[in-house]
Scaffold this motif. Structure first.
Motif, short mmCIF file in Angstrom:
data_model
loop_
_atom_site.label_atom_id
_atom_site.label_comp_id
_atom_site.label_asym_id
_atom_site.label_seq_id
_atom_site.Cartn_x
_atom_site.Cartn_y
_atom_site.Cartn_z
N UNK A 30 0.83 -1.21 0.00
CA UNK A 30 0.00 0.00 0.00
C UNK A 30 0.86 1.25 0.00
N UNK A 31 0.49 2.23 0.80
CA UNK A 31 1.21 3.51 0.79
C UNK A 31 2.58 3.40 1.45
N UNK A 32 2.81 2.34 2.20
CA UNK A 32 4.09 2.20 2.89
C UNK A 32 5.25 1.95 1.93
N UNK A 33 4.94 1.83 0.62
CA UNK A 33 5.98 1.60 -0.39
C UNK A 33 7.09 2.63 -0.33
N UNK A 34 6.74 3.85 0.12
CA UNK A 34 7.71 4.94 0.10
C UNK A 34 8.96 4.59 0.88
N UNK A 35 8.80 3.77 1.94
CA UNK A 35 9.97 3.46 2.75
C UNK A 35 11.01 2.67 1.94
#
Lengths: 493, 141
Positions: free
Chosen positions: A197-202
């Protein structure tokens, strides 16, 4: 088992090379090995066109736990081209490389590179890919300094240091990625990232490190400086091998990585990929036109050609990826052949400085024709392979509404033609300047002509049979665009 | 280095390290040890030997040229990867046989051991090749 052969055949030659068999046997064995590799590759592409994908799990460990070797249509296509290039490189080496080098394990290191390239094309695991990169780097470093002439060592040190930096970035990125995701199998990674989900940025820091690693290997825009600094130094046939295979492996890895991992966050990555590709094209072709050394000019062109493949990846449409793949294959043939012709000129004339060369056309029309086929193919004139590659890339760019980039690509094509014509005029047409001593070193050249002829023929054939090959590439691109298929196949779910 | 004490001790140590390395190679599969570390330890013994006795004598002592060790080692490793292919399994799959022995423990032999043996030979050959060549260039002793 077929996949395993790509690593096993060259390894067999390396083993035999350690024992003191007569040079003649070793030469024959080297030819047999590349022949076996070629047969294997043809067999693979035949199977793949029916089955779609093949995998091997060494040690019988299933996919996310063990290392998997996977080949899909793209891998099979590139493996076949590598095999053909390898055949012609070995043929050319037999006559152009001097005896002391051949006796000191030249072919062993050459096969080391072929193992590394083959392995990278079938690696299904990020760390495994890193290991193949290292195999390739070590073998290529030795080949670059093989013989120990002074300019060679100078080039080799630049090459080694910058490539070690790239490996460092790559392995640091792998470490970070493993810490976050707990897996390095490409299919498994892709699967897990899609659930983030949005945690891909890490993941971005580790992905940036890995992509920088690939970009240095593939000689993309801000990281290309090692290539022109080193590629003109080794024995000509060695630089032909490097030009044909090494940077292309970096680009292959980028394509594989983008279509499996980076596309999850394409809003961030796509502009970068497009930008880097465009700038590489332009910078490469401009710097090339200011060079006065045959091989240096060609080295800068590698950067510009690699840019074409990367913009094809950046368009990220079916026809864009197909064009990129086709262009990658075409470039491996055409680029290697221009370097082979440079090798012949070097052997015949003892220099590659454009100012001191001339009149080669009168001396050998055959070689001139071989050069002009590949050079025009690079520039993209019909009916040669480069035309089809560039046409499909630019067309897909227009279809994907990237008008500016397509225009730049056209413009770069004109400059490529200009550069190639300059080489043609300076080396083959113009009379030798007065006062410059012209000499000719004669020798048997039949194998060299055959080697170069094979590649030139491939350029022509890829142009004539462009449609079926583009069809094949489109199927490969369809596989790349729907990674679920790859993931399901590798993970067996 | 013509010192009788050193000569005797190095002679002894190089033998000792060779036996130790074979022991480490043997226990390597499940316990600390293995081909790489074994090969290094075996080579260290010969490096000491070369420092004291010079490269020429070391060449005599290891009998074959170092390149043969590397080639042989690669051959064993490559062999261990394909044995499982001939039995219809994936390459590199470990195959094991038990050899029952009356007094001591049973011997548990497998293709991973063959692979390790190859690594042992490659590492050993590599280090001795490098050391002997450097010493010959420097004209040691």
């Amino acid at each position: 088992m077929i996949l395993f052969g790509f690593i096993f055949f060259p390894l067999l030659y390396i083993i035999v090379g350690f024992f003191p068999f007569p040079l003649k046997w070793k030469k024959v064995l080297a030819l047999l090995t590349v022949g076996g590799n070629l047969v294997n590759a043809v067999n693979l592409i035949y199977k793949i066109s029916h089955v779609g994908m093949i995998k091997v799990s060494p040690g019988s460990w299933p996919a996310p736990f063990g290392i998997t070797l996977v080949a899909d249509r793209m891998s099979a296509f590139l493996l076949l081209i590598t095999a053909i290039v390898a055949v012609s490189i070995v043929l050319f080496s037999l006559q152009s490389v001097d005896r002391p080098r051949l006796e000191r394990g030249y072919f062993q290191f050459l096969f080391g590179i072929i193992i590394g390239v083959n392995g990278s094309f079938i690696a299904g695991d990020l760390f495994n890919l890193y290991v193949w990169f290292e195999v390739m780097l070590m073998a290529s470093f030795i080949l670059m300094s093989h013989g120990g002439e002074q300019p060679q060592l100078e080039g080799a040190i630049k090459y080694l240091i910058l490539n070690l930096i790239s490996s460092f970035f790559f392995v640091a990125g792998i470490g970070l990625l493993y810490g976050k995701m707990g897996t390095l199998n490409l299919a498994d990674l892709s699967n897990k990232i899609s659930q983030l989900g949005d945690a891909k940025v890490i993941l971005n820091p580790s992905l940036v490190l890995i992509v920088v690693g690939f970009a240095i290997k593939g000689a993309l825009f801000p990281f290309f400086f090692w290539l022109p600094a080193s590629y003109h130094t080794p024995v000509p046939v060695v630089s032909a091998l490097f030009a044909g295979l090494l940077t292309k492996v970096g680009i292959y890895s980028l394509i594989r990585f983008y279509t499996l991992i980076l596309y999850h966050n394409s809003a961030f990555w796509n502009p970068w990929i497009l930008g880097v590709g465009t700038v590489s094209m332009v910078i490469g072709v401009f710097t090339a036109s200011s060079q006065f050394d045959f091989r240096k000019k060609l080295s800068f062109h590698i950067i510009s050609q690699v840019g074409y493949v990367v913009i094809g990846l950046g368009f990220f449409t079916l026809s864009g990826l197909a064009g990129a793949l086709f262009f990658l294959g075409h470039n491996m043939f055409a680029k290697t052949n221009t370097y082979l012709v440079a090798g012949w000129v070097h052997k015949r004339k003892g220099t590659l400085d454009l100012k001191n060369l001339g009149d080669v056309f009168k001396e050998s029309p055959v070689w001139s024709v071989l050069f002009i086929i590949s050079a025009f193919s690079l520039a993209g004139l019909p009916p040669l392979s480069g035309f089809i590659g560039k046409y499909s890339l630019i067309k897909s760019g227009i279809e994907a509404h990237h008008l500016f980039i397509s225009l730049v690509a056209l413009f770069v094509g004109i400059f490529t033609l200009f550069s190639m014509l300059k080489i043609w005029i300076e080396v083959f047409w113009k009379p030798v300047k007065e006062g410059v001593k012209s000499f000719t070193i004669a020798g048997d050249e039949r194998l060299m002509v055959t080697a170069s002829g094979i590649l030139a023929l491939m350029s022509v054939l890829m142009g004539i049979f462009g449609v079926p090959i583009i069809d094949y590439c489109t199927e490969a691109a369809a596989d790349l665009l729907s990674p679920e298929k790859y993931i399901r196949f590798v993970l067996n779910v | 280095m013509n010192n009788i004490v050193l000569r005797t001790i190095v002679n002894l140590i190089s033998r000792l390290l060779l036996y130790l390395s074979i022991y480490l190679l043997w226990r390597g599969h499940n316990a600390p040890g293995g081909g790489f570390i074994g090969g290094i330890i075996a080579a260290i013994g010969f490096v000491f030997y070369a420092i004291i006795y010079g490269p020429g004598k070391t060449r005599e002592r290891i009998k074959l040229p170092p390149m043969y060790y590397i080639g042989g080692g690669l051959f064993f490793s490559a062999l261990s990867t394909v044995i499982s292919v001939f039995t219809g399994r994936q390459p590199l799959t470990g195959l094991w046989i038990d050899i029952p022995l009356p007094v001591i423990e049973d011997i548990h032999l497998g293709t991973p051991f063959l692979f390790d043996m190859g690594v042992y030979l490659v590492v050993f050959g590599m280090i001795t090749a490098i050391i002997i060549n450097i010493m010959e260039v420097l004209r040691w002793n």
